[in-house]
Design a protein around this motif. Sequence first.
Motif, PDB file in Angstrom:
ATOM      1  N   ARG A 277       0.909  -1.230   0.087  1.00  0.00           N
ATOM      2  CA  ARG A 277       0.144  -0.160   0.010  1.00  0.00           C
ATOM      3  C   ARG A 277       0.762   1.220  -0.106  1.00  0.00           C
ATOM      4  O   ARG A 277       1.903   1.246   0.866  1.00  0.00           O
ATOM      5  CB  ARG A 277      -0.934  -0.065   1.347  1.00  0.00           C
ATOM      6  CG  ARG A 277      -2.084  -1.073   1.114  1.00  0.00           C
ATOM      7  CD  ARG A 277      -3.501  -0.776   2.147  1.00  0.00           C
ATOM      8  NE  ARG A 277      -4.320  -1.550   1.951  1.00  0.00           N
ATOM      9  CZ  ARG A 277      -5.129  -1.858   0.743  1.00  0.00           C
ATOM     10  NH1 ARG A 277      -5.295  -0.786  -0.051  1.00  0.00           N
ATOM     11  NH2 ARG A 277      -5.808  -2.574   0.971  1.00  0.00           N
ATOM     12  N   VAL A 279       0.918   5.597  -0.465  1.00  0.00           N
ATOM     13  CA  VAL A 279       0.067   6.969  -0.677  1.00  0.00           C
ATOM     14  C   VAL A 279       0.936   8.047  -1.208  1.00  0.00           C
ATOM     15  O   VAL A 279       2.042   7.912  -0.655  1.00  0.00           O
ATOM     16  CB  VAL A 279      -0.482   7.253   0.693  1.00  0.00           C
ATOM     17  CG1 VAL A 279      -1.384   8.517   0.437  1.00  0.00           C
ATOM     18  CG2 VAL A 279      -1.412   5.964   1.204  1.00  0.00           C
ATOM     19  N   GLN A 295       3.901   7.586   1.811  1.00  0.00           N
ATOM     20  CA  GLN A 295       4.349   6.297   2.761  1.00  0.00           C
ATOM     21  C   GLN A 295       4.109   5.170   1.993  1.00  0.00           C
ATOM     22  O   GLN A 295       3.308   5.264   0.984  1.00  0.00           O
ATOM     23  CB  GLN A 295       3.400   6.510   3.911  1.00  0.00           C
ATOM     24  CG  GLN A 295       1.811   6.853   3.579  1.00  0.00           C
ATOM     25  CD  GLN A 295       0.946   6.713   4.811  1.00  0.00           C
ATOM     26  OE1 GLN A 295       0.308   5.467   4.962  1.00  0.00           O
ATOM     27  NE2 GLN A 295       0.948   7.589   5.841  1.00  0.00           N
ATOM     28  N   GLU A 307      -7.354  -7.260   6.738  1.00  0.00           N
ATOM     29  CA  GLU A 307      -8.041  -5.994   5.853  1.00  0.00           C
ATOM     30  C   GLU A 307      -9.049  -6.318   4.955  1.00  0.00           C
ATOM     31  O   GLU A 307     -10.129  -5.847   4.766  1.00  0.00           O
ATOM     32  CB  GLU A 307      -6.588  -5.632   5.355  1.00  0.00           C
ATOM     33  CG  GLU A 307      -6.907  -4.071   4.545  1.00  0.00           C
ATOM     34  CD  GLU A 307      -5.719  -3.724   3.925  1.00  0.00           C
ATOM     35  OE1 GLU A 307      -4.857  -3.101   4.520  1.00  0.00           O
ATOM     36  OE2 GLU A 307      -5.712  -4.003   2.851  1.00  0.00           O
ATOM     37  N   LEU A 373     -11.911  -8.322  14.253  1.00  0.00           N
ATOM     38  CA  LEU A 373     -10.370  -7.956  14.192  1.00  0.00           C
ATOM     39  C   LEU A 373      -9.412  -8.722  15.384  1.00  0.00           C
ATOM     40  O   LEU A 373      -9.927  -8.638  16.366  1.00  0.00           O
ATOM     41  CB  LEU A 373     -10.008  -6.588  14.070  1.00  0.00           C
ATOM     42  CG  LEU A 373     -10.313  -5.940  12.646  1.00  0.00           C
ATOM     43  CD1 LEU A 373     -10.177  -4.390  12.715  1.00  0.00           C
ATOM     44  CD2 LEU A 373      -9.587  -6.516  11.489  1.00  0.00           C
TER      45      LEU A 373
ATOM     46  N   THR B 570      -6.162   2.630   3.583  1.00  0.00           N
ATOM     47  CA  THR B 570      -4.944   2.840   4.141  1.00  0.00           C
ATOM     48  C   THR B 570      -5.242   3.424   5.704  1.00  0.00           C
ATOM     49  O   THR B 570      -4.604   3.287   6.531  1.00  0.00           O
ATOM     50  CB  THR B 570      -4.044   3.960   3.283  1.00  0.00           C
ATOM     51  OG1 THR B 570      -4.041   3.177   1.930  1.00  0.00           O
ATOM     52  CG2 THR B 570      -2.679   3.950   3.872  1.00  0.00           C
ATOM     53  N   ARG B 571      -6.081   4.484   5.582  1.00  0.00           N
ATOM     54  CA  ARG B 571      -6.284   5.275   6.786  1.00  0.00           C
ATOM     55  C   ARG B 571      -6.961   4.346   7.818  1.00  0.00           C
ATOM     56  O   ARG B 571      -6.546   4.445   9.053  1.00  0.00           O
ATOM     57  CB  ARG B 571      -7.258   6.519   6.654  1.00  0.00           C
ATOM     58  CG  ARG B 571      -6.570   7.938   6.205  1.00  0.00           C
ATOM     59  CD  ARG B 571      -7.332   8.913   6.347  1.00  0.00           C
ATOM     60  NE  ARG B 571      -8.329   9.281   5.238  1.00  0.00           N
ATOM     61  CZ  ARG B 571      -8.978  10.290   5.185  1.00  0.00           C
ATOM     62  NH1 ARG B 571      -9.420  10.914   6.129  1.00  0.00           N
ATOM     63  NH2 ARG B 571      -9.889  10.219   4.045  1.00  0.00           N
ATOM     64  N   LYS B 572      -7.820   3.671   7.305  1.00  0.00           N
ATOM     65  CA  LYS B 572      -8.748   2.716   8.081  1.00  0.00           C
ATOM     66  C   LYS B 572      -7.794   1.449   8.973  1.00  0.00           C
ATOM     67  O   LYS B 572      -7.815   1.334  10.127  1.00  0.00           O
ATOM     68  CB  LYS B 572      -9.700   2.256   7.387  1.00  0.00           C
ATOM     69  CG  LYS B 572     -10.840   2.783   7.449  1.00  0.00           C
ATOM     70  CD  LYS B 572     -11.822   2.281   8.626  1.00  0.00           C
ATOM     71  CE  LYS B 572     -13.303   3.144   8.656  1.00  0.00           C
ATOM     72  NZ  LYS B 572     -13.660   2.917   9.957  1.00  0.00           N
ATOM     73  N   ARG B 573      -6.776   1.188   8.084  1.00  0.00           N
ATOM     74  CA  ARG B 573      -5.893   0.293   8.380  1.00  0.00           C
ATOM     75  C   ARG B 573      -5.192   0.211   9.965  1.00  0.00           C
ATOM     76  O   ARG B 573      -5.205  -0.255  10.842  1.00  0.00           O
ATOM     77  CB  ARG B 573      -4.668   0.003   7.604  1.00  0.00           C
ATOM     78  CG  ARG B 573      -4.764  -1.034   6.580  1.00  0.00           C
ATOM     79  CD  ARG B 573      -3.356  -1.120   5.745  1.00  0.00           C
ATOM     80  NE  ARG B 573      -2.210  -1.358   6.672  1.00  0.00           N
ATOM     81  CZ  ARG B 573      -2.066  -2.287   7.370  1.00  0.00           C
ATOM     82  NH1 ARG B 573      -2.931  -3.284   7.169  1.00  0.00           N
ATOM     83  NH2 ARG B 573      -1.194  -2.565   8.471  1.00  0.00           N
ATOM     84  N   LYS B 574      -4.968   1.922   9.901  1.00  0.00           N
ATOM     85  CA  LYS B 574      -4.076   2.240  11.275  1.00  0.00           C
ATOM     86  C   LYS B 574      -5.196   2.043  12.336  1.00  0.00           C
ATOM     87  O   LYS B 574      -4.774   1.777  13.583  1.00  0.00           O
ATOM     88  CB  LYS B 574      -3.698   3.694  11.037  1.00  0.00           C
ATOM     89  CG  LYS B 574      -2.267   3.693  10.262  1.00  0.00           C
ATOM     90  CD  LYS B 574      -2.096   5.181   9.756  1.00  0.00           C
ATOM     91  CE  LYS B 574      -1.097   5.082   8.553  1.00  0.00           C
ATOM     92  NZ  LYS B 574      -1.239   6.186   7.865  1.00  0.00           N
ATOM     93  N   TRP B 576      -7.565   0.249  12.458  1.00  0.00           N
ATOM     94  CA  TRP B 576      -7.973  -1.242  12.788  1.00  0.00           C
ATOM     95  C   TRP B 576      -6.794  -1.764  13.721  1.00  0.00           C
ATOM     96  O   TRP B 576      -6.976  -2.569  14.669  1.00  0.00           O
ATOM     97  CB  TRP B 576      -7.909  -2.125  11.681  1.00  0.00           C
ATOM     98  CG  TRP B 576      -9.314  -1.740  10.654  1.00  0.00           C
ATOM     99  CD1 TRP B 576     -10.622  -1.526  11.317  1.00  0.00           C
ATOM    100  CD2 TRP B 576      -9.488  -1.696   9.693  1.00  0.00           C
ATOM    101  NE1 TRP B 576     -11.436  -1.065  10.289  1.00  0.00           N
ATOM    102  CE2 TRP B 576     -10.815  -1.540   9.305  1.00  0.00           C
ATOM    103  CE3 TRP B 576      -8.889  -2.111   8.271  1.00  0.00           C
ATOM    104  CZ2 TRP B 576     -11.463  -1.278   7.909  1.00  0.00           C
ATOM    105  CZ3 TRP B 576      -9.302  -1.991   6.905  1.00  0.00           C
ATOM    106  CH2 TRP B 576     -10.562  -1.892   6.850  1.00  0.00           C
TER     107      TRP B 576
END
Lengths: 373, 606
Positions: A277, A279, A295, A307, A373, B570-574, B576
């Motif tokens: 991933r 960005v 990143q 995920e 999770l 990507t934002r959600k990953r953090k 989670w």
Amino acid sequence: MTDAPWLVPQAAYVHIPFCAHRCGYCDFAIVVGKDHLMVRYLDALEAELETLIQPRPVQTLFIGGGTPSHLPEAQLERLLRVLKRWFPLESDAEYSIEANPESLTADKIVLLAQHGVNRVSLGAQSFDPRSLAVLQRSHDPTTIATAVKCLSGSISQISIDLIFGVPGQTVAHWTDDLDRALNLGISHISTYGLTYEKGTSLWKQRRSGRLIPLTEDDELTLYQTAIERLTKASFTHYEISNFALEGRQSRHNQIYWANYAYYGIGLGAARYVGGVREVNTRDFDAYLAGRRSWQSEKLSPLDRARETMAVQLRRAEGIHRVFYRRQTGHDLDAVAPRLAALVDQGVLIDTSERVFLSANGKYVADAVIEKLL
Amino acid sequence: MTRRTAFAMTDPKLIRNFSIVAHIDHGKSTLADQFLLKTGAISERDFRAQTLDSMDLERERGITIRMHPVTIYYTYKGQKYELNLVDTPGHVDFSYEVSRSLAACEGAVLLVDSTQGVQAQTVANAYLAIENDLTIVPVLNKVDMTISRPDEVAGEMKSVLGIEPHEILKASGKTGAGVDELIQAVIDRIPPPPGDPNSPLKALIYNSHFDTYKGVVVYVRLMEGSIRKGQRIRLMRGGTEHEVLEVGQFRPAPTVCDELGTGQVGYFTAQIKNIADANIGDTVTDAHHPAAEPLAGYKVPKPMVFSGLYPTNNNDFEALREALGKLKLNDSSFVYQPEVSEGLGFGFRCGFLGMLHREVIQQRLERDSDLDLVQTAPNVTYEILNRKGETIAIDNPQKVPDAGQIEEFREPIVRVNFLVPSENIGDLMTMCHDRRGVFVRTEYLSQTRAILVFELPLAEIIYDLYDKLKSVTHGYGTMDYEVLGYRAADLVRLDVLVHHKRVDALSTIIHRSTAERRGRAMLKKLREEIDRHLFEIALQAAIGSRVVARENIAAMKKNVTAKCYGGDITRKRKLWAKQAAGKKRMKMVGQVELPQEAFLAVLETE
């Protein structure tokens, strides 16, 4: 499995950050008052496309923003031309662009159609002038119908975005918004619950107490109203916030919710290629200067599996156990040991072939995911 | 670091062994540093560094180097004296350690802050010194300060402790004024240690610590005879024999010497692997020429406060056992044993001397190990006389038998001395009556300050009485307590049901008359601490099958992110990842997630 769709992209996202002004709820990578730098931005975008080394055929291409329709014709044409070179469309591809009712002209629509764009997502947000004022959204609601009328001759799929949960909004206002959207004869509607993103104008107003958000109960009622109203009009509720007539689901967005790979080009764009991933920077000047990367994160197989579970649950179809194992290499039940308990609590439905959110589960999807999770 | 110096045994007549006893924050550490400075044991630079760091140092000292003895030398009237200063901890939890230190001394400097006056701990420690037959050298500290009121405080010392004003010295730990006079008074007034250098070895173990390389470092006060390297010694109560490998004194760094003689204070090592083999209070003697009788020793302190300690992840049980074992090496007063809770799984029931001790242990565990822990609310040890006539100690509410088997339910009672401004007496009376206190007496120190004595159930004071006292008296009140024994009371076990499931770790023993109020307070607190779930959670407090209070936590209604496209993932990953980490600190009880804070809800009283 080298060209598995979760590793090798068959989709691309391209970001155009320009806007006429910033709306009160917006925290995207956008720029206002930088229209004179459009040419330089397209230069930088081309430079980034060069990093693809060779053209990458795609099944879905999505131009988002920002306001891509804010580009004048000349720039819009250049963009479409360049993209055709780097992201040639497979046959039967979906080619989407985001547009604002007020910036869309007949000439731009012709241009889009000529280059194969077959789906336009209109940022309508509301037909109610009061809600539009709270959202700091400048358009006149009557332009939405005009834009749809202009588009419908040459663009086969039209979607509009609506926002609910705006302070002051009532069920009557919202029902009216939904009905007016349905009356437009379009095939796709996205309904987004208003979120107060940190740093936005609405967030600051809420923090200072000048703006009173709706209660959780009221927000839920509005969401239920949308589901009820739209499904009654034969729209399928295929993702938490998305509704479509049969066969008119957004294929591009379904890539995200399958947790498949995609390219991302432009300011602040995210990409997911080969399990990594990345960005891009949100700093406009840095991007223009070619300093793009911000990143990058290579996910472990277990992280990828977690995920995948989280995003796939947003879909009405949920998670197919067999596909899931093939995609992630993990058993769903091993990744989410508390799944059965959540089925007992009535928020998940398990048909053994698939696991998906129940009607009640959709209202609290984030909490369900957190428990898994 | 160990130093080595040439050494000659000191004549007992030239030795003085003493402690400094004081209320917390009355300047004991600073005065002790002045002693070191005046006698050349530390340099001016070290002195300043320590003074500057006094906040940190004080905190560290309270926890890690408490009771560190120091040997210093002072020349007076042409004679060189050896002075052994044995430190004492200031907090009420460790008062038994004060007695340990005092048993190694012939005298005590009683230090009183001349700006604050006599405090509860001053009185308690002074009495301990008197009980140990020590000579008291009273001194008023901080006399350089403008708010100092020495005459008034001297009056308090006279009325409470019977100390004559002409005996009282004046000093300033900060400027060093009066310190020489104080040292001279220690030499003049405190008697030299008694004991016969030619008798068989008799040394009192008054403390110890564990050193990774040397094994147990045993702190001793020589009562008779002498101890030297290579000597075969026997621990009289423990029954084990060892060969002495090192003998030394703290000056203040550990300094090796050839021999310790009668009256001296120092340490020895003998490759003792287990701290339990060198029991504090035991007597060290010569294996070949043993003493006839051991020294009196001291009472082993009994833990008064218990709580359960559980790893949030049950797989960490063994790691926790290991961490507790390490702690125990340096703290013999800390006890633990495995226990099983239906709600929390496998863990340990730990016993502490008091709430501060509990806090210190918890901090050490968190600092030294990487474990996520759930600690249950503290409780005291109760006693039950059952129908069969047996007396059972109850250190865990889960062990309370059915009401039908209980003949008598007893709780520990303490006598608490409060030292408060006269104007707060009314508030304090109310506070103590609310906690089932029995008034014993009032005694005026002066027109503005008084001592109030109450008998209170220990359970009513362990958690927050000290904080409440500070708030009622605007910080001016102090307290101290001693355990009196057990008394029968109308006690019951109050259970908490979370979503219709009894959570054993939330059970508590309380007085029947407070059941409803406590039940309501606990559930209210639980409602605040437990996050909303996907279903409504019923909370109930019950005595047996009788529900005395109930609350509900409404189900979560709407919680869903509107947009989840490329960049959002990507934002959600953090988020989670953060949520997954946060969940590690949660304990599942049925389908309900309980945070650590929930287990302390038991302590809510109003």
